[in-house]
Motif scaffolding. Structure first.
Motif, mmCIF file in Angstrom:
data_model
loop_
_atom_site.group_PDB
_atom_site.id
_atom_site.type_symbol
_atom_site.label_atom_id
_atom_site.label_comp_id
_atom_site.label_asym_id
_atom_site.label_seq_id
_atom_site.Cartn_x
_atom_site.Cartn_y
_atom_site.Cartn_z
ATOM 1 N N LYS A 1 0.804 -1.218 0.000
ATOM 2 C CA LYS A 1 0.000 0.000 0.000
ATOM 3 C C LYS A 1 0.843 1.277 0.000
ATOM 4 O O LYS A 1 0.453 2.296 -0.567
ATOM 5 N N SER A 2 2.007 1.225 0.649
ATOM 6 C CA SER A 2 2.790 2.455 0.836
ATOM 7 C C SER A 2 3.456 2.932 -0.443
ATOM 8 O O SER A 2 3.215 4.050 -0.899
ATOM 9 N N ASN A 3 4.289 2.088 -1.051
ATOM 10 C CA ASN A 3 5.004 2.508 -2.252
ATOM 11 C C ASN A 3 5.102 1.332 -3.230
ATOM 12 O O ASN A 3 6.156 0.707 -3.374
ATOM 13 N N PRO A 4 3.992 0.995 -3.912
ATOM 14 C CA PRO A 4 3.984 -0.173 -4.804
ATOM 15 C C PRO A 4 4.977 -0.063 -5.958
ATOM 16 O O PRO A 4 5.547 -1.059 -6.383
ATOM 17 N N GLY A 5 5.204 1.168 -6.457
ATOM 18 C CA GLY A 5 6.138 1.341 -7.578
ATOM 19 C C GLY A 5 7.545 0.925 -7.224
ATOM 20 O O GLY A 5 8.204 0.214 -7.989
ATOM 21 N N GLU A 6 8.022 1.344 -6.073
ATOM 22 C CA GLU A 6 9.376 0.975 -5.643
ATOM 23 C C GLU A 6 9.484 -0.515 -5.355
ATOM 24 O O GLU A 6 10.489 -1.147 -5.673
ATOM 25 N N ALA A 7 8.457 -1.070 -4.734
ATOM 26 C CA ALA A 7 8.462 -2.500 -4.430
ATOM 27 C C ALA A 7 8.504 -3.321 -5.715
ATOM 28 O O ALA A 7 9.226 -4.316 -5.811
ATOM 29 N N TRP A 8 7.738 -2.891 -6.717
ATOM 30 C CA TRP A 8 7.720 -3.581 -8.008
ATOM 31 C C TRP A 8 9.081 -3.494 -8.699
ATOM 32 O O TRP A 8 9.584 -4.480 -9.242
ATOM 33 N N GLN A 9 9.694 -2.328 -8.671
ATOM 34 C CA GLN A 9 11.006 -2.154 -9.273
ATOM 35 C C GLN A 9 12.035 -3.058 -8.604
ATOM 36 O O GLN A 9 12.830 -3.719 -9.286
ATOM 37 N N SER A 10 11.996 -3.108 -7.290
ATOM 38 C CA SER A 10 12.927 -3.952 -6.550
ATOM 39 C C SER A 10 12.705 -5.427 -6.876
ATOM 40 O O SER A 10 13.665 -6.196 -7.051
ATOM 41 N N PHE A 11 11.439 -5.823 -6.980
ATOM 42 C CA PHE A 11 11.096 -7.214 -7.301
ATOM 43 C C PHE A 11 11.614 -7.597 -8.687
ATOM 44 O O PHE A 11 12.188 -8.682 -8.880
ATOM 45 N N CYS A 12 11.430 -6.718 -9.654
ATOM 46 C CA CYS A 12 11.887 -6.998 -11.027
ATOM 47 C C CYS A 12 13.407 -7.067 -11.093
ATOM 48 O O CYS A 12 13.971 -7.963 -11.743
ATOM 49 N N GLU A 13 14.071 -6.126 -10.446
ATOM 50 C CA GLU A 13 15.541 -6.093 -10.487
ATOM 51 C C GLU A 13 16.153 -7.309 -9.798
ATOM 52 O O GLU A 13 17.232 -7.764 -10.169
ATOM 53 N N LYS A 14 15.454 -7.841 -8.813
ATOM 54 C CA LYS A 14 15.945 -8.997 -8.077
ATOM 55 C C LYS A 14 15.851 -10.281 -8.898
ATOM 56 O O LYS A 14 16.697 -11.175 -8.779
ATOM 57 N N ASN A 15 14.836 -10.374 -9.770
ATOM 58 C CA ASN A 15 14.550 -11.632 -10.458
ATOM 59 C C ASN A 15 14.823 -11.609 -11.961
ATOM 60 O O ASN A 15 14.670 -12.639 -12.625
ATOM 61 N N LEU A 16 15.236 -10.464 -12.488
ATOM 62 C CA LEU A 16 15.499 -10.351 -13.917
ATOM 63 C C LEU A 16 16.825 -9.640 -14.142
ATOM 64 O O LEU A 16 17.380 -9.030 -13.231
ATOM 65 N N SER A 17 17.290 -9.708 -15.372
ATOM 66 C CA SER A 17 18.468 -8.922 -15.727
ATOM 67 C C SER A 17 18.082 -7.447 -15.727
ATOM 68 O O SER A 17 16.900 -7.093 -15.722
ATOM 69 N N THR A 18 19.072 -6.591 -15.758
ATOM 70 C CA THR A 18 18.809 -5.146 -15.701
ATOM 71 C C THR A 18 17.927 -4.688 -16.850
ATOM 72 O O THR A 18 16.955 -3.942 -16.652
#
Length: 304
Positions: free
Chosen positions: A271-288
Motif C-alpha cells: 500500500k505504501s510505495n507499490p512502484g518501488e516494491a515492483w522495481q525492486s522485485f523486477c531487479e531482483k529476479n530479472l536482468s537489468t
C-alpha cells in the motif's frame, strides 16, 4: 482447291484408342464426389460414394441418441477405422455423446482423445476440423474431469495439436482451433491448466508460442493473487519477460497482459510505495534490461 486433312481429328470410330482414352477420362470425371466447398485434399477417393459428405453441425444443433447404449458400442468398434469419412461420422458421435451422454463416453475417453489427436494430424482438412470440433465439445462437457480421467501425455498431445492447428494457414481449421482453445481455458481451472500450458511458450514454432501465450494470458487474467502466487510470481514474471521480446505482436501483447496481472497480484499488499516494491522485485529476479522493460510496461500503462 482440295481441303487439307486435319491431322489431329479423331476418326469417328468406337474402336479408336484415342477416343477410348477420352471416354475413360470423361467417365472418371463423372464418378468424382462433388466438391462442396472443400480443398483439393478433401476430395473423396473414387471409391467413395458420390454423396459422401462431412457434417459440420454446431454443437447446439446436435441431437441426443434414441438408443445411446447400442451406439456407444458402434463407436467403440469403429474408432480404429481406416476410412476417413467413417472416422468423421464417429467423431460426430463423440460430440453427441459428450453433450448428451457423457457418462457413457467417460470410460473410453482416453482412447477417444488419441483418435482425435491422430485425426488432427491427418492432412485432410475436413477430418482435422471435425476432430477439433469434437475436442471443443469434450472440453465443454468434461472440464477438469478430463485431467483426472486421462493420461497426462494424451492431454498434452491434444493440447500441442490444437496449438499447432491454431497456428497454421488454413483459415477454417485455424479459427476452429482458436475456438476450442478458448473453450478449454473457460472449462478448466487456471492453475492446473497453466501447469500444462507454460512449457509451450518455449516451443520452436513462434506461432505456437504466441497461441500458448494468449491462452496463458487468458488463464492468468481469471486468477486471484493467491492462485498467481501459488503458481509462482517469479515464474510468470520471467515468462512474460521472454515473451515481451518475441517476434509476433500476439505474443508480446499477451506478455503485457501477464505483466499487469502479476503486478496487480504483487502490489496488492504493497500500500505504501507499490512502484518501488515492483522495481525492486523486477531487479531482483530479472536482468537489468529485462527489469527496465517490466517497469516500462507498467509505468506506460499508468500514465495513459
Amino acid at each position: 482447291m482440295a481441303l487439307r486433312p486435319i491431322d489431329n481429328a479423331l476418326p469417328i470410330s468406337p474402336d479408336n484408342p484415342r477416343l477410348k482414352k477420352h471416354a475413360k477420362v470423361s467417365i472418371q470425371t463423372q464418378k468424382r464426389a462433388p466438391e462442396v466447398g472443400l480443398n483439393d485434399e478433401n476430395k473423396a477417393p473414387l471409391s467413395q460414394p458420390v454423396d459422401a459428405s462431412v457434417d459440420y453441425s454446431a454443437s447446439e444443433n446436435l441431437k441426443p441418441f434414441e438408443d445411446p447404449e447400442s451406439n456407444i458400442q458402434r463407436l467403440v468398434e469403429g474408432l480404429d477405422s481406416k476410412d476417413w469419412v467413417t472416422v468423421c461420422e464417429l467423431l460426430n458421435f463423440v460430440r453427441r455423446f459428450a453433450i448428451y451422454h457423457s457418462g457413457l463416453l467417460l470410460p473410453i475417453l482416453e482412447k477417444v482423445m488419441l483418435v482425435i489427436v491422430k485425426a488432427m494430424k491427418n492432412p485432410r482438412s475436413a477430418l482435422c476440423k471435425t476432430s477439433i470440433m469434437a475436442a471443443l465439445d469434450i472440453f465443454d462437457a468434461f472440464g477438469e474431469k478430463l485431467l483426472d480421467s486421462t493420461d497426462s501425455s494424451a492431454f498434452d498431445q491434444l493440447l500441442l495439436q490444437l496449438l499447432l492447428k491454431a497456428s497454421q494457414d488454413k483459415k477454417f481449421v485455424c479459427e476452429e482451433a482458436d475456438k476450442s482453445l478458448t473453450v478449454l481455458v473457460n472449462s478448466i481451472a487456471p492453475l492446473p491448466l497453466l501447469h500444462r500450458l507454460h512449457g509451450f511458450v518455449n516451443h520452436g514454432n513462434l506461432r505456437v508460442r504466441a497461441k500458448a501465450a494468449v491462452s496463458i494470458s487468458n488463464s492468468v487474467s481469471k486468477m486471484g493473487s493467491e492462485e498467481i502466487g501459488e503458481f509462482g510470481l517469479v515464474l510468470l514474471l520471467q515468462m512474460a519477460s521472454d515473451l515481451l521480446n518475441d517476434r509476433l505482436p500476439e505474443a508480446r501483447e499477451a506478455a503485457r497482459s501477464i505483466v499487469f496481472s502479476v503486478y496487480k497480484a504483487f502490489t496488492e499488499n504493497e500500500k505504501s510505495n507499490p512502484g518501488e516494491a515492483w522495481q525492486s522485485f523486477c531487479e531482483k529476479n530479472l536482468s537489468t534490461i529485462q527489469a527496465q522493460s517490466m517497469i516500462k510496461v507498467v509505468s506506460s500503462s499508468s500514465s495513459r
